[in-house]
Scaffold this active site. Structure first.
Site, PDB file in Angstrom:
ATOM      1  N   ASP A 288       0.654   5.273  -0.003  1.00 22.20           N
ATOM      2  CA  ASP A 288      -0.355   6.286   0.262  1.00 22.20           C
ATOM      3  C   ASP A 288       0.323   7.649   0.294  1.00 22.20           C
ATOM      4  O   ASP A 288       1.294   7.840   1.020  1.00 22.20           O
ATOM      5  CB  ASP A 288      -1.008   5.983   1.615  1.00 22.20           C
ATOM      6  CG  ASP A 288      -2.361   6.638   1.737  1.00 22.20           C
ATOM      7  OD1 ASP A 288      -2.468   7.833   1.370  1.00 22.20           O
ATOM      8  OD2 ASP A 288      -3.306   5.965   2.189  1.00 22.20           O
TER       9      ASP A 288
ATOM     10  N   ASP B 166       3.351   1.102   3.351  1.00 24.35           N
ATOM     11  CA  ASP B 166       2.785   0.930   4.680  1.00 24.35           C
ATOM     12  C   ASP B 166       3.177  -0.460   5.183  1.00 24.35           C
ATOM     13  O   ASP B 166       2.702  -1.469   4.670  1.00 24.35           O
ATOM     14  CB  ASP B 166       1.257   1.059   4.609  1.00 24.35           C
ATOM     15  CG  ASP B 166       0.605   0.874   5.977  1.00 24.35           C
ATOM     16  OD1 ASP B 166       1.251   0.287   6.875  1.00 24.35           O
ATOM     17  OD2 ASP B 166      -0.545   1.316   6.139  1.00 24.35           O
TER      18      ASP B 166
ATOM     19  N   ASP C 173       0.853  -1.176   0.000  1.00 24.70           N
ATOM     20  CA  ASP C 173       0.000   0.000   0.000  1.00 24.70           C
ATOM     21  C   ASP C 173       0.892   1.230   0.000  1.00 24.70           C
ATOM     22  O   ASP C 173       1.727   1.392   0.889  1.00 24.70           O
ATOM     23  CB  ASP C 173      -0.889  -0.025   1.262  1.00 24.70           C
ATOM     24  CG  ASP C 173      -1.811   1.187   1.321  1.00 24.70           C
ATOM     25  OD1 ASP C 173      -1.998   1.848   0.280  1.00 24.70           O
ATOM     26  OD2 ASP C 173      -2.336   1.471   2.417  1.00 24.70           O
TER      27      ASP C 173
END
Ligand code: SF4
Ligand SMILES: [Zn+2]
Ligand SMILES: [Zn+2]
Lengths: 342, 373
Positions: free
Chosen positions: B97, B281, B95
């Protein structure tokens, strides 16, 4: 199973089928208890176990993995097989664990030498096959290195605390980790120990053999030194479980790990007297020093300040953290199991 | 969110799910996956197993979820409790972000909403109206955010392919539907590794935990020849490019590094982790029991869909992931920042009643920056 030459059995005696080996040589266990010549091997076996209990590696009669005389080779193998018989008769798991670890280290030396052997290709092949057969790790040779798939490497390396074993500190290329012969065998030390350990645990326990009583009595006595009273209560976070594990196996836990464990348990209101025995198996255990240090951490001596358990972040940098999903959103091991997941 | 807004979003989401079945599919090896979903203003329903697209579409139409998830893991019994599922393996997931990238642009497109008096203002620490400090931050990511996230994806792909030996066709990149990207790795050697092993991969990818020795530096008598070279593979090569800059400077910089000493070198490595490490992440990659947003489904934080990026370079989330309908709706908007969807500009709005297409209204309502009265 791999077929082994005479000197190979002496180097890797745990690969041999014990019962078959004795039968092939034409001996029974009973003879070792009575025949004065053979009894020497029992003494040697006792020595082999005692040395390992001390955390040392038994000095073999092999020179560079070779023996000049056949009977030297034989005695090497006998003393290993008889050590197992003694351990089974003694029935103490701590001694078995220590013995397995020491024997693993001994074999490690030979494996390393065999891997690095450039004159005798067959020696290298054998070492590679042993590692593949026992631990399903496919090693390949590439120039001066041995390369193993990253995923294989990781399942072993995560058990090490030293930062140099972190993947980031390794030469990684195209899905493989590059290792020297020394690093290759170091990587499987624990598994090799476990392998030997499980082989011993699964071996049948014979009934007492006349002539072995003395040696067994000595070992029973010796094992009393290592009895621990575990303090496991409640659900501990992985970092703490891991630290206890390491200590119980008699392996070395770095200072930072001991600090974490002690401060954690003290915060959970365990007494110094309850905690101290945990460290008993550490290779450098000294009761006085341990009690002093624990009291210091607790604040009952010296400075008077109680030390608190380090944060997860700190423990991560010390490679003491083995977070699992339940660790999400906590900042300190002491919060483990207390906070709800988001 | 109140009744009216929820009803509006549910209707728009339902219409999307009804009209765009072609975009929403169950992943391969469907029966080994765990599915889950959330409805507006309610908790998560997990431990669902589905057979095929038809069952998925039925679930969507019956429940009109705000968010739909699917495990990256494969189980023998995905519908049983965690303990009984019998975990088999899991795709590697990442992930990325933009909110984790510490970008300078962020303060320009973040607004805070006061939980006490509902006042919406530009980013601040307390409410300008009632001085409360109970604030929610909402971001309307800009192009710079998207470009920076794309760059992290590029770095990640490079490490996956060069270092970790993953084939390019096994790496799939999706826009998350809000502020970043989701990357999946299929059929790799890492399928069966556990959480601790994945955590090591995370540190590798993020360039964390490196020691000076790895890059040639020693406490005592460092040897010039053991410092990395430009041609080196993996981190040594990337280190060289970042730290030496050019081949001609290598020698001079090595002398400086040696003079500055070991502990400074260690500090340098830590700063480098933000520059050359990939910002992912860690919790997502380490979690082998996660249910992860289902491709093709809508993200209730924005009303945009999670979509596959065929060509990352040219991918524009604000046109390619906006699928809600164009029907006009009247709303009251508190959105002091301009945004662009389907090449149309909206805002800034300071509490005025406006009539906008559904897709734009949903974007603001999802971010809690507009109401229907
Ligand atoms: S996250 Fe914290 S509690 Fe969990 S293993 Fe790591 S250090 Fe321990
Ligand atoms: Zn307010
Ligand atoms: Zn931005």
């Amino acid at each position: 199973m791999i077929t082994l030459g005479k000197d190979e059995i002496a180097k890797y005696p745990f690969l041999a089928d014990a019962g078959q080996y004795l039968k092939d040589k034409g001996f029974t266990l009973q003879q070792f208890g009575t025949d004065p010549d053979l009894k020497l091997s029992v003494e040697k076996a006792l020595d082999r176990v005692q040395v390992s209990a001390d955390g040392k590696i038994y000095k073999s009669d092999l020179i560079d993995g070779e023996a000049s005389k056949d009977y030297v080779l034989e005695r090497e193998v006998f003393s290993f097989l008889l050590a197992i018989v003694l351990l089974k008769l003694t029935g103490m798991n701590t001694l078995i664990k220590r013995f397995s670890l020491a024997e693993a280290r001994r074999a490690e030396k030979y494996l390393e030498k065999d891997l690095a052997n450039i004159t005798d290709e067959s020696k290298k092949e054998l070492a590679i096959r042993i590692i593949d057969d026992l631990f399903s790790i496919q090693i390949k040779k590439l120039d001066d290195y041995f390369i193993i798939p990253i995923s294989n490497y990781l399942t072993h390396s995560i058990n090490f605390h030293e930062r140099e074993w972190k993947l980031i500190n390794r030469h990684v290329e195209n899905g493989y980790v590059f290792l020297t012969p020394h690093e290759t065998v170091r990587l499987i030390r624990k598994e090799l120990g476990n392998y030997i350990n499980s082989k011993i645990i699964n071996a049948k326990t014979p009934s007492m053999i006349p002539g072995f009583e003395d040696q067994v009595a000595k070992l029973v006595n010796l094992s009393k030194k290592f009895v621990t009273h575990s303090v496991t209560t409640g659900e501990y976070p992985p970092c703490i479980k891991h630290a206890i594990d390491v200590l119980e196996k008699g392996e070395n836990l770095p200072h930072s790990g001991r600090f974490m464990l002690a401060t954690f348990l003290l915060s959970r209101n365990q007494s110094v007297e309850q905690i101290a025995p945990l460290f008993k198996n550490a290779p450098d255990y000294n009761e006085k020093v341990t009690l002093y240090q624990l009291n210091h951490l607790k604040g009952t001596s010296g400075s008077g300040t109680q030390y608190s358990c380090p944060s997860c972040e700190k423990l991560k940098t010390q490679n003491l953290c083995f977070a699992i999903p339940e660790c999400n959103n906590i900042f300190n091991p002491l919060q483990f199991g207390k906070k709800e997941r988001k | 969110m109140k009744e009216k807004e929820i009803k509006f979003l549910e209707e728009s989401f339902k219409k999307y799910y009804f009209d765009h079945f072609d975009l929403i599919h169950v992943p391969e090896r469907t029966s080994e996956r765990e599915f889950g979903y959330q409805k507006f203003n309610s908790g998560m329903t997990r431990h669902i197993s589905l057979k095929d697209d038809k069952e998925l579409h039925l679930l969507l139409m019956q429940n009109i979820p705000s968010d739909v998830y699917c495990s990256n893991a494969y189980y023998s019994f995905p519908n049983l409790s965690m303990k009984e599922k019998d975990w088999k393996e899991a795709d590697l997931i990442f992930d990325i972000d933009s909110k984790d990238l510490h970008l300078g642009c962020r303060k320009n497109h973040c607004v805070t909403k006061c939980n006490e008096c509902n006042q919406v203002t530009h980013l601040s620490d307390f409410c300008q109206n009632c001085k409360s400090s109970k604030l929610e931050t909402k971001s309307l990511p800009c192009n710079n955010c998207i470009d920076a996230s794309k760059n992290e994806v590029k770095k990640l792909k490079n490490i996956l392919m060069e270092d970790l030996g993953v084939e390019e066709n096994n790496i799939h990149v999706y826009f998350s539907g809000n502020e970043g990207f989701h990357v999946y790795v299929y059929n790799s050697q890492f399928q069966e590794i556990g959480s601790r092993e994945r955590s090591e991969l995370v540190d590798y990818i993020m360039f964390k935990g490196a020691i000076p020795e790895t890059f040639g530096m020693k406490k005592m008598k460092p040897n010039r020849s053991s410092f990395p070279n430009f041609e080196d593979k993996g981190w040594k090569g990337r280190f060289s490019k970042e730290v030496f800059g050019s081949k001609s400077k290598r020698s001079k910089i090595i002398s400086e590094l040696i003079t500055n000493g070991y502990s400074n070198f260690q500090k340098n490595l830590e700063t480098l982790s933000f520059k050359i490490g990939t910002q992912i992440d860690p919790n997502v990659t380490m979690d082998i029991h996660r249910i992860f947003r289902l491709p093709g489904s809508l993200n209730s934080k924005s009303g945009l869909a999670k979509v596959f990026c065929k060509d990352l370079k040219t991918f524009d989330p604000y046109t390619e992931s906006s699928f809600l309908n164009e029907n006009s709706i009247e709303i009251t908007a508190h959105c002091p920042i301009e945004f662009k969807l389907r090449k149309k500009k909206f805002g800034p709005y300071n509490g005025e009643r406006i009539t906008v297409p559904t897709y734009a209204a949903a974007y603001m309502i999802c971010k809690n920056l507009a109401t229907i009265d």
